[in-house]
Design a protein around this motif. Structure first.
Motif, PDB file in Angstrom:
ATOM      1  N   VAL A  69       0.781  -1.077   0.028  1.00  0.00           N
ATOM      2  CA  VAL A  69       0.184   0.056   0.069  1.00  0.00           C
ATOM      3  C   VAL A  69       0.881   1.174  -0.017  1.00  0.00           C
ATOM      4  N   ASP A  70       0.730   2.136  -0.909  1.00  0.00           N
ATOM      5  CA  ASP A  70       1.468   3.136  -0.971  1.00  0.00           C
ATOM      6  C   ASP A  70       0.298   4.411  -0.783  1.00  0.00           C
ATOM      7  N   LEU A  71       0.655   4.972   0.526  1.00  0.00           N
ATOM      8  CA  LEU A  71      -0.342   5.973   0.890  1.00  0.00           C
ATOM      9  C   LEU A  71      -0.312   7.327   0.170  1.00  0.00           C
ATOM     10  N   THR A  72       1.035   7.617  -0.286  1.00  0.00           N
ATOM     11  CA  THR A  72       1.215   8.815  -0.865  1.00  0.00           C
ATOM     12  C   THR A  72       0.539   8.983  -2.065  1.00  0.00           C
ATOM     13  N   GLU A  73       0.618   7.650  -3.023  1.00  0.00           N
ATOM     14  CA  GLU A  73       0.177   7.550  -4.418  1.00  0.00           C
ATOM     15  C   GLU A  73      -1.251   7.200  -4.406  1.00  0.00           C
ATOM     16  N   ARG A  74      -1.543   6.553  -3.381  1.00  0.00           N
ATOM     17  CA  ARG A  74      -2.823   5.961  -3.045  1.00  0.00           C
ATOM     18  C   ARG A  74      -3.182   4.640  -3.979  1.00  0.00           C
ATOM     19  N   THR A  75      -2.156   3.983  -3.964  1.00  0.00           N
ATOM     20  CA  THR A  75      -1.922   2.738  -4.970  1.00  0.00           C
ATOM     21  C   THR A  75      -1.854   1.468  -3.880  1.00  0.00           C
ATOM     22  N   PHE A  76      -2.243   0.275  -4.785  1.00  0.00           N
ATOM     23  CA  PHE A  76      -1.983  -1.166  -4.180  1.00  0.00           C
ATOM     24  C   PHE A  76      -1.494  -1.872  -5.151  1.00  0.00           C
ATOM     25  N   SER A  77      -0.595  -2.851  -4.755  1.00  0.00           N
ATOM     26  CA  SER A  77      -0.090  -3.784  -5.772  1.00  0.00           C
ATOM     27  C   SER A  77       0.089  -5.198  -4.781  1.00  0.00           C
ATOM     28  N   GLU A  78       0.039  -6.252  -5.670  1.00  0.00           N
ATOM     29  CA  GLU A  78       0.246  -7.529  -4.898  1.00  0.00           C
ATOM     30  C   GLU A  78       1.300  -8.223  -5.240  1.00  0.00           C
ATOM     31  N   GLU A  79       2.184  -9.005  -4.692  1.00  0.00           N
ATOM     32  CA  GLU A  79       3.175  -9.899  -5.113  1.00  0.00           C
ATOM     33  C   GLU A  79       3.029 -11.390  -4.332  1.00  0.00           C
ATOM     34  N   SER A  80       3.938 -12.199  -4.953  1.00  0.00           N
ATOM     35  CA  SER A  80       3.972 -13.427  -4.217  1.00  0.00           C
ATOM     36  C   SER A  80       4.984 -13.757  -3.171  1.00  0.00           C
ATOM     37  N   LEU A  81       4.974 -14.585  -2.448  1.00  0.00           N
ATOM     38  CA  LEU A  81       6.060 -14.881  -1.449  1.00  0.00           C
ATOM     39  C   LEU A  81       7.038 -15.575  -2.467  1.00  0.00           C
ATOM     40  N   SER A  82       8.346 -15.202  -2.342  1.00  0.00           N
ATOM     41  CA  SER A  82       9.424 -15.985  -3.088  1.00  0.00           C
ATOM     42  C   SER A  82       9.477 -17.276  -2.248  1.00  0.00           C
ATOM     43  N   LYS A  83      10.262 -18.278  -2.991  1.00  0.00           N
ATOM     44  CA  LYS A  83      10.539 -19.559  -2.207  1.00  0.00           C
ATOM     45  C   LYS A  83      11.637 -19.376  -1.528  1.00  0.00           C
ATOM     46  N   ASP A  84      12.523 -18.251  -1.834  1.00  0.00           N
ATOM     47  CA  ASP A  84      13.862 -18.159  -0.985  1.00  0.00           C
ATOM     48  C   ASP A  84      13.432 -17.538   0.388  1.00  0.00           C
ATOM     49  N   LEU A  85      12.303 -16.633   0.522  1.00  0.00           N
ATOM     50  CA  LEU A  85      11.870 -16.105   1.697  1.00  0.00           C
ATOM     51  C   LEU A  85      11.310 -17.182   2.568  1.00  0.00           C
ATOM     52  N   THR A  86      10.343 -17.987   2.046  1.00  0.00           N
ATOM     53  CA  THR A  86       9.751 -18.847   2.934  1.00  0.00           C
ATOM     54  C   THR A  86      10.613 -19.898   3.331  1.00  0.00           C
ATOM     55  N   HIS A  87      11.530 -20.525   2.373  1.00  0.00           N
ATOM     56  CA  HIS A  87      12.593 -21.693   2.673  1.00  0.00           C
ATOM     57  C   HIS A  87      13.421 -21.227   3.928  1.00  0.00           C
ATOM     58  N   ASP A  88      13.966 -19.677   3.628  1.00  0.00           N
ATOM     59  CA  ASP A  88      15.249 -19.336   4.662  1.00  0.00           C
ATOM     60  C   ASP A  88      14.611 -18.763   5.943  1.00  0.00           C
ATOM     61  N   PHE A  89      13.422 -18.114   5.885  1.00  0.00           N
ATOM     62  CA  PHE A  89      12.906 -17.692   7.123  1.00  0.00           C
ATOM     63  C   PHE A  89      11.742 -17.972   7.345  1.00  0.00           C
ATOM     64  N   ILE A  90      11.044 -18.966   6.933  1.00  0.00           N
ATOM     65  CA  ILE A  90       9.871 -19.296   7.424  1.00  0.00           C
ATOM     66  C   ILE A  90       8.531 -18.729   7.359  1.00  0.00           C
TER      67      ILE A  90
ATOM     68  N   ASP B 130      -2.386  12.157   2.364  1.00  0.00           N
ATOM     69  CA  ASP B 130      -2.517  13.797   2.597  1.00  0.00           C
ATOM     70  C   ASP B 130      -3.784  14.100   3.556  1.00  0.00           C
ATOM     71  N   LYS B 131      -4.371  12.900   3.914  1.00  0.00           N
ATOM     72  CA  LYS B 131      -5.239  13.451   5.205  1.00  0.00           C
ATOM     73  C   LYS B 131      -5.416  11.974   5.596  1.00  0.00           C
ATOM     74  N   PRO B 132      -6.218  12.194   6.887  1.00  0.00           N
ATOM     75  CA  PRO B 132      -6.431  10.734   7.650  1.00  0.00           C
ATOM     76  C   PRO B 132      -7.317   9.777   6.954  1.00  0.00           C
ATOM     77  N   VAL B 133      -6.550   8.562   6.864  1.00  0.00           N
ATOM     78  CA  VAL B 133      -7.487   7.352   6.051  1.00  0.00           C
ATOM     79  C   VAL B 133      -7.471   6.153   7.028  1.00  0.00           C
ATOM     80  N   PHE B 134      -8.435   5.248   6.623  1.00  0.00           N
ATOM     81  CA  PHE B 134      -8.210   3.842   7.033  1.00  0.00           C
ATOM     82  C   PHE B 134      -8.108   2.896   5.940  1.00  0.00           C
ATOM     83  N   LEU B 135      -7.310   1.880   5.987  1.00  0.00           N
ATOM     84  CA  LEU B 135      -7.464   0.804   4.999  1.00  0.00           C
ATOM     85  C   LEU B 135      -8.337  -0.150   5.251  1.00  0.00           C
ATOM     86  N   TRP B 136      -9.066  -0.585   4.237  1.00  0.00           N
ATOM     87  CA  TRP B 136     -10.194  -1.347   4.194  1.00  0.00           C
ATOM     88  C   TRP B 136      -9.886  -2.409   3.320  1.00  0.00           C
TER      89      TRP B 136
END
Lengths: 89, 612
Positions: B11-32, B117-123
């Motif tokens: 979540v980028d609050l400045t740009e008011r944008t959202f993006s998704e990405e997958s967990l990498s195999k290295d991250l899950t294997h090495d850090f659980i 730029d003003k108070p928000v909540f993420l839904w």
């Protein structure tokens, strides 16, 4: 000599006592105190002391196991705490 | 991969944008997962020297690979950030229901950056994301914020994590609150407030896939059996974390800003006294311990006051520092801190710091606005809490935490700031438990008891061995053992009480993880221990990159130079130098700098941190 004794948890429920002063002979060991308390509070007390897993017995805040175990010597003014397992933090 | 939802939301609050990405195999294997994900992402994402309250800082919410399943006591979430209080890496965790709801909404991780730029909540709800106006919520307390968000979205089952007025006003130890459970420590709420993010609200209905349902069910049965067999289970389940009598018996209940170790009349805050005030039990998602309580005062000055808790730390925070055992105040102050969004430990410690300055004449009634901060007089406490949260009067400077407040006050006030790396010391005097203290000294987030709690010293836990709490020898090894074990289990964000009480073995945890995810390595306890050590060392390297080292593993002189004056820990000091050297050697760190050696980093697969 006098020893202060504090009970917690189920031992307090069993004895209905929070704190008591016990008069003992000089040279008394922890095992002698436990026997004395057993006479005062009965077999149920002896049973609990022998069967509560991880019962802590503290002498002046130190685990009795580092002071000679049940053979630890007591002196006048010592505080002995019987503390069934609790946890927190 | 099963167990996880394989999705990071950015979540980028400045740009008011959202993006998704997958967990990498290295991250899950090495850090659980859990703490492993948090430290790796924070290390990779943040530039060295970033302003914790600036646009480039990030706040990372992480759920664990077992959250949302019927495995027990994994329903916790963690937030990761660079702390505005310490300037270090920081992790803070909370129970409740948010972690499972994140999973049901299809997310393992939420990374928030930028400033709205003003108070928000993420839904967040089932793959849809919105930033909604929170202008009308700004200024509200945490309880009301929960209520109004649920009303706005017409769903009482939404899970919310929010800040209160303290986070909005930049109090350096503001927390993030979810159904009266808190990520309290280190200023996560401060970071959230700096982003104009009042809350996140989550609802989801997605399934959590398991790699081997049969094996998982069998492992859960094993876990429940281990839990029920623990000698502490019954008492903990009944009374929760209250144990004020115990640290008083040990003579290490910090009293008068760590000047003494026994609180007069401590029998008034025994757990049995709180048992009498309990009106309801509470619990976290899928947790058989149900250690929480709603406690309510029936009579006295605080008649009608209630809170969820108070926990042991909070009981201490509003008794020991002001030298008065007053059960009503502990409940009222707990609720007030929850409402205003304050960490109770830092709040109580900081108030104790102010009391000592007043007693010593370093501050006067002119500074306190007429309040008499004398030991035994706890009447100013509620007012001080409000002043801190709203940054009014003396509270404005106390809101900076003891280290910075002392620097501004000057005249030698620094010696009375009882903190490590800027994080206020919790409810244990290290002079009474040396490994417990060594953890407070070396923890990568400052004086945090939960980074490497020493149940062997506090409760006589027999694993890995019984220890003399006053002894110095062998405490380096024990501290490393407790810290790495904690990190190991926090890959799943397991409640830290569970391993401390011996309620879950590494073997059964490994079977839960491997059955859920299908990763064979996770079933190997030796592998889990290695990941625990890897996490701890990467946290250290984050701090090294920020300029931390041996100079920051230090206690206030009071704890190393002033013997405990009386009580069951009388005469004890904290022997810092020999224990610290021992600890560094056991860790494989340079004893002159406190920095992990190249050999240790290579051994742990952390070579990428060298020279950064």
């Amino acid at each position: 000599m006098n020893v202060e004794v504090l009970f917690f948890g189920q031992l307090r429920e069993l004895t209905a006592v929070r704190q008591t002063t016990v008069g003992m002979n000089d040279g008394t060991r922890l095992v002698d105190l436990i026997e004395h308390l057993g006479e005062e509070y009965g077999d149920a007390f002896r049973h609990e002391v022998n069967t509560i897993r991880r019962l802590q017995i503290l002498i002046n805040g130190q685990q009795h196991t580092f002071l000679g175990g049940i053979e630890a010597s007591l002196k006048d003014g010592d505080t002995v705490v019987f503390l069934p397992p609790i946890f927190g933090g | 991969m099963a167990g996880y939802q394989n999705r990071i939301l950015r979540v980028d609050l400045t740009e008011r944008t959202f993006s998704e990405e997958s967990l990498s195999k290295d991250l899950t294997h090495d850090f659980i997962g859990g703490r492993g994900f948090g430290v790796k992402l924070l290390y990779d994402e943040l530039k060295p020297g970033v302003d914790p309250l600036g646009e480039e800082s990030e706040l990372i919410f992480v759920s664990g690979p077992l959250a949302g399943t019927n495995a027990q006591s994994f329903g916790r979430y963690k937030v990761f950030f660079k702390s505005p209080l310490t300037g270090s890496y920081f992790k803070s965790s909370s129970g409740g229901y948010l972690a499972s709801e994140m999973k049901f909404a299809g997310l393992d991780v939420i990374i928030v950056k930028g400033i709205a730029d003003k108070p928000v909540f993420l839904w967040v709800h089932d793959g849809q994301y919105e930033l909604r106006d929170a202008t009308y919520l700004w200024g509200l307390d945490c309880d009301d914020t929960h209520t109004l968000i649920r009303e706005e979205l017409s769903d009482p089952h939404i899970r919310v994590a929010c800040i209160g007025p303290a986070g909005e006003r930049g109090v350096k130890y503001a927390g993030i609150f979810s159904d009266r459970r808190a990520c309290g420590r280190g200023g996560g709420g401060t970071v959230m407030g700096s982003k104009n993010l009042k809350a996140i609200a989550i609802r989801g209905n997605q399934r959590i896939e398991l790699a081997d349902r049969e094996a998982f069910a069998a492992a859960v049965k094993e876990q429940i059996k281990e839990c029920q067999n623990s000698p502490e289970f019954a008492n903990f389940s009944k009374s929760g974390t209250q144990m004020g009598e115990f640290t008083n018996i040990l003579g290490m209940f910090p009293t008068k800003n760590f000047q003494e170790g026994v609180l007069p009349n401590w029998e008034q805050i025994e757990r049995t006294e709180y048992d009498k005030l309990r009106v309801r039990k509470t619990r976290c998602y899928s947790c058989m311990l149900h250690c929480g309580s709603i406690t309510k005062m029936g009579i006295g000055n605080y008649a009608g006051a209630w809170s969820e808790g108070p926990e042991y730390e909070t009981i201490w925070a509003f008794t020991g520092p002001v030298a008065l055992a007053d059960i009503g105040l502990t409940i009222a102050a707990d609720k007030l801190c929850d409402d205003l969004g304050l960490d109770t430990i830092s709040t109580g410690n900081t108030i104790g710091f102010a009391y000592e300055l007043y007693e010593r004449g370093l501050i006067t009634k002119k500074d306190t606005g007429g309040l008499e901060l004398t030991y035994g007089n706890n009447k100013p406490v509620m007012q001080l809490i409000r002043q801190i949260a709203y940054r009014q009067g003396l509270g404005d400077i106390l809101a900076e935490g003891t280290r910075e407040a002392a620097r501004r006050i000057g005249h030698g006030a620094e010696q009375y700031a009882i903190q490590v790396k800027g994080l206020e010391m919790p409810a244990y005097d290290p002079r009474g438990a040396k490994s417990h203290g060594l953890n407070l000294m070396t923890s990568n987030i400052g004086a945090d008891h939960n980074t490497g709690y020493a149940p062997q010293e506090i409760f006589g836990a027999p694993v890995p061995r019984e220890v003399d709490r006053f002894a110095v020898e062998g405490k380096g090894e024990l501290t490393k053992w407790n810290q790495d074990l904690t990190a190991l289990f926090e890959t799943g964000i397991l409640c830290s009480f569970v391993p401390s009480m011996g309620m879950l073995s590494e073997e059964v945890y490994g079977r839960l993880l491997s059955a859920a995810t299908g990763v064979a390595d996770f079933s190997d306890p030796a592998y889990l221990w290695q990941v625990g050590e890897r996490i701890f060392n990467l946290e250290r390297m984050f701090n090294v990159r920020e300029g931390f080292g041996i100079k920051d593993d230090v206690f206030p002189k009071r704890l190393t130079g002033e013997p405990m004056p009386a009580g069951p820990s009388a005469g004890q000091v904290f022997e810092a130098e020999p224990m610290l050297i021992d600890y560094y050697q056991v860790r494989g760190w340079d004893v002159k700098t406190g920095i992990p050696t190249k050999a240790k980093l290579d051994e742990l697969g952390l070579g990428f941190t060298i020279g950064k």
